[in-house]
Write an enzyme that holds these catalytic residues in place. Structure first.
Site, PDB file in Angstrom:
ATOM      1  NE  ARG A  51      -2.002  -2.119   3.052  1.00 26.35           N
ATOM      2  CZ  ARG A  51      -2.025  -3.642   2.613  1.00 26.35           C
ATOM      3  NH1 ARG A  51      -2.868  -3.477   1.605  1.00 26.35           N
ATOM      4  NH2 ARG A  51      -1.016  -4.162   3.041  1.00 26.35           N
ATOM      5  CB  THR A  52       3.367   2.005   2.449  1.00 28.77           C
ATOM      6  OG1 THR A  52       2.436   1.905   3.329  1.00 28.77           O
ATOM      7  CG2 THR A  52       4.195   3.904   2.468  1.00 28.77           C
ATOM      8  CE  LYS A  80      26.272  -2.517  -5.304  1.00 28.56           C
ATOM      9  NZ  LYS A  80      26.261  -2.106  -6.816  1.00 28.56           N
ATOM     10  NE  ARG A 101       6.668   0.964   4.853  1.00 29.04           N
ATOM     11  CZ  ARG A 101       5.262   0.595   4.964  1.00 29.04           C
ATOM     12  NH1 ARG A 101       5.346  -1.050   4.786  1.00 29.04           N
ATOM     13  NH2 ARG A 101       4.719   1.312   5.425  1.00 29.04           N
ATOM     14  CG  HIS A 129       3.156   4.673   8.554  1.00 26.97           C
ATOM     15  ND1 HIS A 129       3.018   5.472   7.588  1.00 26.97           N
ATOM     16  CD2 HIS A 129       2.808   3.128   8.295  1.00 26.97           C
ATOM     17  CE1 HIS A 129       2.995   4.443   6.237  1.00 26.97           C
ATOM     18  NE2 HIS A 129       2.613   3.330   6.515  1.00 26.97           N
TER      19      HIS A 129
END
Lengths: 310, 139
Positions: A51-52, A80, A101, A129
């Protein structure tokens, strides 16, 4: 330059203005269809999301902009050993705004420290959030007409649930909002929310274990998922995951005008039979989340433009 | 009574709660200093009954007063010049701590990015609560 790392980065007045803008975008989308022509959003997702990420990308595309980024850490230079600081310094040359995120709490704060473009926290571990919270606020305001004078029951994983922490953070600024925090003992609300946000601000709240005991008092029921990815032990997760399930029987004890919200994804905490109840509003939240993210992108791009002209 | 030689130039950390001197020694990194450091444990104190004292030869820059204020702001800091107490420093709870303590939250970004400073802010003066700048975990 403004970033959005926590809901408190916007004052109550700024939040109202942003929700007004989101509402205007909702009713007149064509007016905003080209206001980000030539602009790019970088979606830096070190953790899976449906969703986000899609919602941020849809938000930018709705306004004529483009998207670039990665959807898991394994397809980024993080494998890396690149730091968040270095990644954001690089990305600042490719995009105009970024949504990040990350499974580690505070990663967006690090990004903001080193970024040349506005940073939006799209969820950091069990911490915050803020754009989900803005979608929650927009939905509550549309359903109730205002963000004050109501009782909200927040149910499920209150310890690791970042949407819960952000929502409480935002709602304590409105008058007469009463909180009923419903969770098993092991997943009770995290310390900084209980101590610094609720207790220190003299906010009325109760902590209970049974949803059935309190459901008749609620104006909003905010359900959350027990998040597997926040547990270090599989056994702990399995023990907790079925603790709360909202079904029609439980819902029969709720007020006729109580609304059910959920940040999604759900696992099994809301039975599918509840979806057809007119009080179930979680799919409206999803829709509002796109408008809110459009409003966030516009607001932060404007702030960056102002900062650059100074 | 145990006698430790008088300082000519240096710092005396007095009125340390008995038993805390070694904690302070570690947190201030006094073991890394080249100068003389004396630790007196369980010294007699009219005010406290028993107390610890630390004497450090050298300049004020050897001691992080913010870190000391965080550990115990009731400690007395005497600056010694030419063998006499020339100045007393008051300790306060610092608003910000940098690399004094580490964030213990395994989900904090500082747990995987070692180059980041461990920064804590004082969020509740009355309760002496410090929280991580990144994840807001309590110190």
């Amino acid at each position: 330059m403004k970033h959005l790392l926590s809901p408190l980065d916007f004052s109550v007045e700024e939040t109202e203005k942003l929700l007004d803008l989101a509402h205007e975008i909702r009713i007149t989308p064509e007016k905003y269809a080209h206001c980000c022509d030539g602009k790019k959003i970088a979606t830096l997702f070190y953790e899976p999301s449906t969703r986000t990420r899609l919602s941020f990308e849809a938000a930018m595309m709705n306004m004529g902009g483009n998207c670039l980024g990665f959807s898991e850490a394994s397809s980024s230079s993080a494998t890396k050993g690149e730091t968040v600081a270095d990644t954001i310094r690089v990305v600042s040359h490719y995009a105009d705004i970024c949504a990040i995120r990350h499974p580690k709490e505070g990663a967006p704060k690090v990004a903001a420290d080193f970024s040349g473009i506005p940073v939006v926290n799209a969820g950091d571990g069990g911490h915050q959030h803020p754009t989900q919270t803005l979608a929650d606020l927009m939905t509550i305001r549309e359903l109730r007409g205002s963000l004050d004078n109501f009782t909200i029951g927040i149910c499920g994983d209150l310890k690791f649930g970042r949407t819960v922490h952000s929502l409480i953070n935002a709602l304590v600024r409105y008058p007469n909002v009463r909180f009923i925090l419903i969770s098993p003992r092991e997943l009770r609300i995290t310390g900084y929310v209980r101590d610094d946000i609720l207790t220190d601000n003299g906010i009325e709240f109760e902590e209970v274990e049974k949803l059935e005991d309190m459901i008749d008092q609620l104006d909003i029921l905010y359900m959350t998922r027990v998040q597997k990815e926040r547990f270090f032990s599989e056994d702990e997760y399995l023990r907790m995951k079925d603790y709360y399930i909202l079904d029609n029987e439980k819902l029969s004890h709720a007020k006729e005008d109580m609304y059910i919200l959920h940040p999604l994804p759900r696992v099994n905490e809301i039975a599918v039979e509840v979806d057809s109840d007119p009080r179930a509003k979680y799919f409206e939240q999803v829709q509002n989340a796109v408008f809110v993210r459009q409003a966030v992108i516009l607001t932060l791009l404007e702030s960056a433009k102002t900062a650059a002209s100074l | 009574m145990l006698n430790i030689g008088r300082l000519n130039e240096g710092i005396v950390l007095d009125h340390i709660e008995a038993g805390k001197a070694m904690t302070i020694y570690r947190l201030l990194g006094l073991g890394d200093l080249d100068c003389g450091v004396a630790i007196i444990k369980n010294a007699h104190s009219n005010k406290m009954g028993k107390k610890d004292i630390i004497k450090i030869e050298g300049g004020m820059d050897l001691v992080d007063l913010d870190a000391l204020g965080y550990i115990d702001c009731n400690i007395t800091v005497d600056i010694i010049r030419d063998g006499v107490v020339s100045e007393k420093k008051d300790l306060t709870l610092p608003e910000k701590l940098t690399n004094v303590i580490k964030c213990s939250n395994p989900r904090c970004i500082t747990s995987i990015e070692p180059q980041l400073d461990h920064i804590f802010h004082l969020t509740n003066k009355d309760k002496h609560i410090y929280r991580c700048r990144y994840c807001e975990e309590k110190a």
